[in-house]
Design a protein around this motif. Sequence first.
Motif, PDB file in Angstrom:
ATOM      1  N   GLY A 145      16.912 -25.866  44.365  1.00 51.59           N
ATOM      2  CA  GLY A 145      17.777 -26.339  43.294  1.00 51.59           C
ATOM      3  C   GLY A 145      17.064 -26.352  41.955  1.00 51.59           C
ATOM      4  O   GLY A 145      15.830 -26.278  41.891  1.00 51.59           O
ATOM      5  N   PRO A 146      17.839 -26.476  40.874  1.00 52.86           N
ATOM      6  CA  PRO A 146      17.244 -26.494  39.530  1.00 52.86           C
ATOM      7  C   PRO A 146      16.256 -27.636  39.305  1.00 52.86           C
ATOM      8  O   PRO A 146      15.251 -27.466  38.625  1.00 52.86           O
ATOM      9  N   ARG A 147      16.523 -28.804  39.902  1.00 52.41           N
ATOM     10  CA  ARG A 147      15.600 -29.936  39.724  1.00 52.41           C
ATOM     11  C   ARG A 147      14.239 -29.657  40.366  1.00 52.41           C
ATOM     12  O   ARG A 147      13.210 -30.044  39.823  1.00 52.41           O
ATOM     13  N   LYS A 160      19.180 -16.212  34.879  1.00 53.43           N
ATOM     14  CA  LYS A 160      18.659 -14.910  34.454  1.00 53.43           C
ATOM     15  C   LYS A 160      18.265 -14.073  35.671  1.00 53.43           C
ATOM     16  O   LYS A 160      18.522 -12.864  35.723  1.00 53.43           O
ATOM     17  N   LEU A 161      17.677 -14.720  36.673  1.00 52.74           N
ATOM     18  CA  LEU A 161      17.318 -14.022  37.909  1.00 52.74           C
ATOM     19  C   LEU A 161      18.564 -13.580  38.674  1.00 52.74           C
ATOM     20  O   LEU A 161      18.573 -12.510  39.288  1.00 52.74           O
ATOM     21  N   VAL A 162      19.622 -14.382  38.608  1.00 52.11           N
ATOM     22  CA  VAL A 162      20.890 -14.001  39.228  1.00 52.11           C
ATOM     23  C   VAL A 162      21.458 -12.770  38.532  1.00 52.11           C
ATOM     24  O   VAL A 162      21.920 -11.823  39.181  1.00 52.11           O
ATOM     25  N   GLU A 163      21.409 -12.748  37.201  1.00 57.97           N
ATOM     26  CA  GLU A 163      21.891 -11.603  36.428  1.00 57.97           C
ATOM     27  C   GLU A 163      21.105 -10.331  36.747  1.00 57.97           C
ATOM     28  O   GLU A 163      21.655  -9.230  36.738  1.00 57.97           O
ATOM     29  N   LEU A 164      19.828 -10.486  37.037  1.00 53.52           N
ATOM     30  CA  LEU A 164      18.992  -9.337  37.391  1.00 53.52           C
ATOM     31  C   LEU A 164      19.295  -8.823  38.798  1.00 53.52           C
ATOM     32  O   LEU A 164      18.846  -7.737  39.177  1.00 53.52           O
ATOM     33  N   GLY A 165      20.025  -9.614  39.578  1.00 50.10           N
ATOM     34  CA  GLY A 165      20.421  -9.191  40.917  1.00 50.10           C
ATOM     35  C   GLY A 165      19.370  -9.404  41.991  1.00 50.10           C
ATOM     36  O   GLY A 165      19.449  -8.794  43.052  1.00 50.10           O
ATOM     37  N   GLU A 222      20.511 -15.104  44.339  1.00 52.71           N
ATOM     38  CA  GLU A 222      21.914 -15.482  44.431  1.00 52.71           C
ATOM     39  C   GLU A 222      22.035 -16.995  44.345  1.00 52.71           C
ATOM     40  O   GLU A 222      21.131 -17.724  44.754  1.00 52.71           O
ATOM     41  N   LYS A 223      23.195 -17.422  43.831  1.00 51.15           N
ATOM     42  CA  LYS A 223      23.469 -18.846  43.722  1.00 51.15           C
ATOM     43  C   LYS A 223      24.578 -19.187  44.709  1.00 51.15           C
ATOM     44  O   LYS A 223      25.616 -18.526  44.742  1.00 51.15           O
ATOM     45  N   ALA A 224      24.360 -20.228  45.510  1.00 56.20           N
ATOM     46  CA  ALA A 224      25.359 -20.699  46.464  1.00 56.20           C
ATOM     47  C   ALA A 224      25.270 -22.214  46.549  1.00 56.20           C
ATOM     48  O   ALA A 224      24.198 -22.762  46.826  1.00 56.20           O
ATOM     49  N   TYR A 275      19.696 -21.888  44.721  1.00 57.36           N
ATOM     50  CA  TYR A 275      19.362 -20.481  44.511  1.00 57.36           C
ATOM     51  C   TYR A 275      18.449 -19.992  45.626  1.00 57.36           C
ATOM     52  O   TYR A 275      17.582 -20.731  46.087  1.00 57.36           O
ATOM     53  N   HIS A 276      18.659 -18.749  46.026  1.00 56.28           N
ATOM     54  CA  HIS A 276      17.767 -18.143  47.021  1.00 56.28           C
ATOM     55  C   HIS A 276      17.544 -16.671  46.691  1.00 56.28           C
ATOM     56  O   HIS A 276      18.405 -16.010  46.122  1.00 56.28           O
ATOM     57  N   VAL A 277      16.380 -16.190  47.057  1.00 56.33           N
ATOM     58  CA  VAL A 277      15.977 -14.813  46.756  1.00 56.33           C
ATOM     59  C   VAL A 277      16.727 -13.862  47.684  1.00 56.33           C
ATOM     60  O   VAL A 277      16.792 -14.074  48.892  1.00 56.33           O
ATOM     61  N   THR A 278      17.292 -12.803  47.099  1.00 55.05           N
ATOM     62  CA  THR A 278      17.986 -11.790  47.889  1.00 55.05           C
ATOM     63  C   THR A 278      17.191 -10.497  47.971  1.00 55.05           C
ATOM     64  O   THR A 278      17.410  -9.691  48.866  1.00 55.05           O
TER      65      THR A 278
END
Length: 143
Positions: free
Chosen positions: A30-32, A52-57, A60-62, A66-69
Amino acid sequence: MSNASLASELQGNTLRVYWYLINSSRTSVGPRDVQRKMGFSSSNLAVYHLDKLVELGIVEKAAGEYHVTRIVDVGVLKQFTKIRGFIFPRQTIYASMWTTLFFFYVYEFRALNFYSVFAFLFGLLGALILWFEALNNWRNRPV
């Protein structure tokens, strides 16, 4: 997204956040958590870099986490490899192999002559250089 444009976007604090995500023992963060670990002044700054990492693909956010794809090898990340959740410099593998061969040579050492001294020095120097490079890359990791 191409590796060149990904490398230009994945820098600074965004790279540090990505490093934290791929190094985290948890599957989602999480962000915290990111704010505390990175020492950011607010969770909004953590959300900015995570988005920004989500935008880079590559993330992913769920459900607010956030978790690395995708693991990418750009910039300084090219020097590292991940095996069973542990990230370390690639030179560590080569340094370990070279050092093992060097110790095996020393253990099997039979006669002192020019070739044996040359092999000893070559093995020692090779091991030292590889360990130096591995340590240098470890010091330059994005933390």
